[in-house]
Design a protein around this motif. Structure first.
Motif, PDB file in Angstrom:
ATOM      1  N   ILE A 106       3.511 -25.685 -21.826  1.00 18.22           N
ATOM      2  CA  ILE A 106       5.109 -26.532 -22.301  1.00 18.22           C
ATOM      3  C   ILE A 106       5.134 -25.631 -20.457  1.00 18.22           C
ATOM      4  CG2 ILE A 106       7.084 -25.074 -22.403  1.00 18.22           C
ATOM      5  CD1 ILE A 106       5.256 -25.200 -25.953  1.00 18.22           C
ATOM      6  N   HIS A 109       4.999 -28.003 -17.474  1.00 20.68           N
ATOM      7  CA  HIS A 109       5.295 -29.349 -18.154  1.00 20.68           C
ATOM      8  C   HIS A 109       7.357 -28.960 -17.512  1.00 20.68           C
ATOM      9  CE1 HIS A 109       6.580 -32.668 -19.550  1.00 20.68           C
ATOM     10  NE2 HIS A 109       7.942 -32.540 -19.819  1.00 20.68           N
ATOM     11  N   GLN A 231       4.726 -37.589 -17.718  1.00 18.64           N
ATOM     12  CA  GLN A 231       4.315 -37.652 -18.899  1.00 18.64           C
ATOM     13  C   GLN A 231       5.916 -36.760 -20.058  1.00 18.64           C
ATOM     14  OE1 GLN A 231       0.984 -34.442 -18.968  1.00 18.64           O
ATOM     15  NE2 GLN A 231       0.049 -35.711 -20.410  1.00 18.64           N
ATOM     16  N   SER A 232       5.390 -37.916 -21.011  1.00 18.23           N
ATOM     17  CA  SER A 232       6.801 -37.123 -22.523  1.00 18.23           C
ATOM     18  C   SER A 232       6.321 -35.226 -22.382  1.00 18.23           C
ATOM     19  CB  SER A 232       6.638 -38.393 -23.310  1.00 18.23           C
ATOM     20  OG  SER A 232       5.915 -37.789 -24.447  1.00 18.23           O
ATOM     21  N   PHE A 233       7.538 -34.772 -23.273  1.00 15.83           N
ATOM     22  CA  PHE A 233       6.790 -33.593 -23.402  1.00 15.83           C
ATOM     23  C   PHE A 233       5.870 -33.647 -24.578  1.00 15.83           C
ATOM     24  CE2 PHE A 233       7.797 -30.371 -26.658  1.00 15.83           C
ATOM     25  CZ  PHE A 233       7.540 -28.835 -25.748  1.00 15.83           C
ATOM     26  N   PHE A 234       5.785 -34.713 -25.757  1.00 18.32           N
ATOM     27  CA  PHE A 234       4.781 -34.546 -26.865  1.00 18.32           C
ATOM     28  C   PHE A 234       3.293 -34.887 -26.068  1.00 18.32           C
ATOM     29  CE2 PHE A 234       8.564 -34.933 -28.693  1.00 18.32           C
ATOM     30  CZ  PHE A 234       8.663 -33.559 -29.495  1.00 18.32           C
ATOM     31  N   GLU A 235       3.225 -36.213 -25.440  1.00 12.48           N
ATOM     32  CA  GLU A 235       1.932 -36.715 -24.699  1.00 12.48           C
ATOM     33  C   GLU A 235       1.095 -35.180 -23.746  1.00 12.48           C
ATOM     34  OE1 GLU A 235       2.896 -40.956 -23.059  1.00 12.48           O
ATOM     35  OE2 GLU A 235       3.387 -39.085 -21.380  1.00 12.48           O
ATOM     36  N   LEU A 237       1.705 -32.119 -24.730  1.00 14.16           N
ATOM     37  CA  LEU A 237       1.470 -31.169 -25.878  1.00 14.16           C
ATOM     38  C   LEU A 237       0.660 -31.014 -26.241  1.00 14.16           C
ATOM     39  CD1 LEU A 237       4.502 -30.488 -28.095  1.00 14.16           C
ATOM     40  CD2 LEU A 237       3.180 -28.980 -27.171  1.00 14.16           C
ATOM     41  N   VAL A 238       0.042 -32.773 -27.007  1.00 16.32           N
ATOM     42  CA  VAL A 238      -1.340 -33.285 -26.960  1.00 16.32           C
ATOM     43  C   VAL A 238      -2.734 -33.403 -26.451  1.00 16.32           C
ATOM     44  CG1 VAL A 238      -3.172 -35.874 -27.527  1.00 16.32           C
ATOM     45  CG2 VAL A 238      -0.418 -35.484 -28.476  1.00 16.32           C
TER      46      VAL A 238
END
Length: 393
Positions: A106, A109, A231-235, A237-238
């Motif tokens: 995070i 990012h 990347q998106s935030f959730f990509e 995170l994964v």
């Protein structure tokens, strides 16, 4: 306290670094002396002052809070095992790495970590007399780890000469990743973990400056940091969740294999020689334990734990320290704890070479060629940190 033995230890560590140096006449002693002074000052502040107590307590409590948050997820997934008191080490020590890995992701990012790492690296470059790339790499290694740090500098990796590549790899082996600092704090006292982080950072520069001296001119003093792929935030995170879980599983697998192997080898040596393998290694490393200021009566035990770290990894050695901590003096426990907080072991040679290989195969061959010299330098960093701490404990 008698400082004669620690002073001798300090001189021997410097002497060993000079023996392994590839250019003794090029060593810049002024920044080395400044960094030595900073090491002693930091050790005293962190272990002997109210400021140090407050600072270490704040970091310790922060990690305690993070581990408590991680426990929420662990309890949800593995609740029955936790309640039955099973798999405590994997669940309580290793799996929190997943959550801390996510936090690092995070912060990267949102471009917070790169700014912090570049700023600290810039300040360090003014102190250590090295280039901005080397200074940034040392800070980044201590935050993102010895694998991912090379990805952040991959734009420059292929063009680096051997001497600069050595310094980058030495930093990665001398420090530890922030993602596993919380795990260390569950095994040894947090104040020694925090102290080791700072001492190893400067110790890595000191030993590299002696063992691998060079000058970076203005044209070479460049720093090009590889940006993360969009990347998106959730990509993101994964990705970091999976990366953290892989680290936890890999460390768990290594512990399983190494602990079992040591038990088997100890049994074999016991039957043949009447001494376990670790006891025999204790004889070899006992003199180095004494040079770090550890009493003669405890040197064999300490030497065995030091050797265990070198041959296996720091987690196995911390487990061994936990078994005998009640038999050792607080001073010995403190010195040993600081010594153990680094990646200086044989397996790290393969890990670093593998990380570089994934980015540049030619440079990975260079890393493999000076692998033993890397381990030699990183071990001297650990010894140096132990000696410095012995002056203030």
């Amino acid at each position: 306290m008698n400082f004669i033995i620690p002073i001798a230890g300090l001189l021997i560590v410097i002497g060993l670094a000079l023996l392994g140096s590839n250019g003794r006449k090029q060593v810049k002693y002024k920044p080395v002396i400044v960094m030595f002074a900073l090491q002693f000052l930091l050790a005293f502040l962190l272990l002997h002052t109210k400021f140090g107590f407050i600072f270490v307590s704040a970091i310790s409590k922060s990690f305690e809070k993070l581990l408590a948050f991680a426990a929420e997820g662990i309890n949800f997934v593995f609740g029955n095992l936790v309640n039955d008191g099973q798999m405590s080490f994997f669940l309580g020590v290793l799996l929190p790495i997943v959550f801390i890995s996510v936090l690092i992701g995070i912060l990267r990012h949102f471009k917070i970590l790169p700014i912090i790492m570049k700023a600290i690296g810039f300040v360090l470059s003014k102190i250590n007399g090295m280039g901005r790339l080397e200074s940034y790499n040392a800070v980044a290694s201590a935050i993102v780890g010895q694998n991912e740090v090379f990805i952040t500098v991959k734009k420059q990796l292929g063009s680096l000469p051997e001497h600069r590549l050595y310094t980058l790899c030495a930093s990665a082996m001398s420090t530890v990743s922030m993602s596993i600092v919380g795990a260390y704090m569950t095994m040894i006292e947090p104040k020694y973990v925090v102290t080791a982080l700072f001492l190893n950072l400067f110790g890595g520069f000191i030993i590299a400056s002696i063992i691998n001296p060079y000058t970076v001119n203005d044209e070479e003093d460049l720093l090009e940091i590889q940006s993360n792929e969009k990347q998106s935030f959730f990509e993101m995170l994964v990705e970091y969740i999976m990366d953290g879980f892989k680290v936890a599983v890999v460390v768990g697998a290594m512990l399983l294999g190494f602990v079992a192997l040591i038990a088997a080898v100890n049994s074999l040596f016991g039957m043949i020689f009447g001494w376990t393998f670790q006891e025999m290694l204790g004889f070899v490393f006992a003199p180095f334990a004494i040079l770090m200021g550890i009493p003669f009566a405890e040197a064999m035990t300490a030497g065995s734990i030091m050797a265990t770290k070198l041959v296996t990894n720091e987690f196995v050695a911390m487990i061994e320290l936990g078994k005998v901590v009640s038999e050792l003096s607080p001073r010995t426990v403190g010195i040993l704890s600081v010594f153990l907080v680094s990646f200086a072991n044989f397996s790290s040679i393969g890990i670093i070479a593998g990380a570089v290989k994934g980015l540049n195969e030619k440079q990975s061959n260079v890393v493999a060629r000076f692998g033993l010299k890397l381990l030699f330098g990183a071990t001297l960093v650990s010894l140096l940190s132990g000696v410095v701490v012995s002056f203030v404990l």
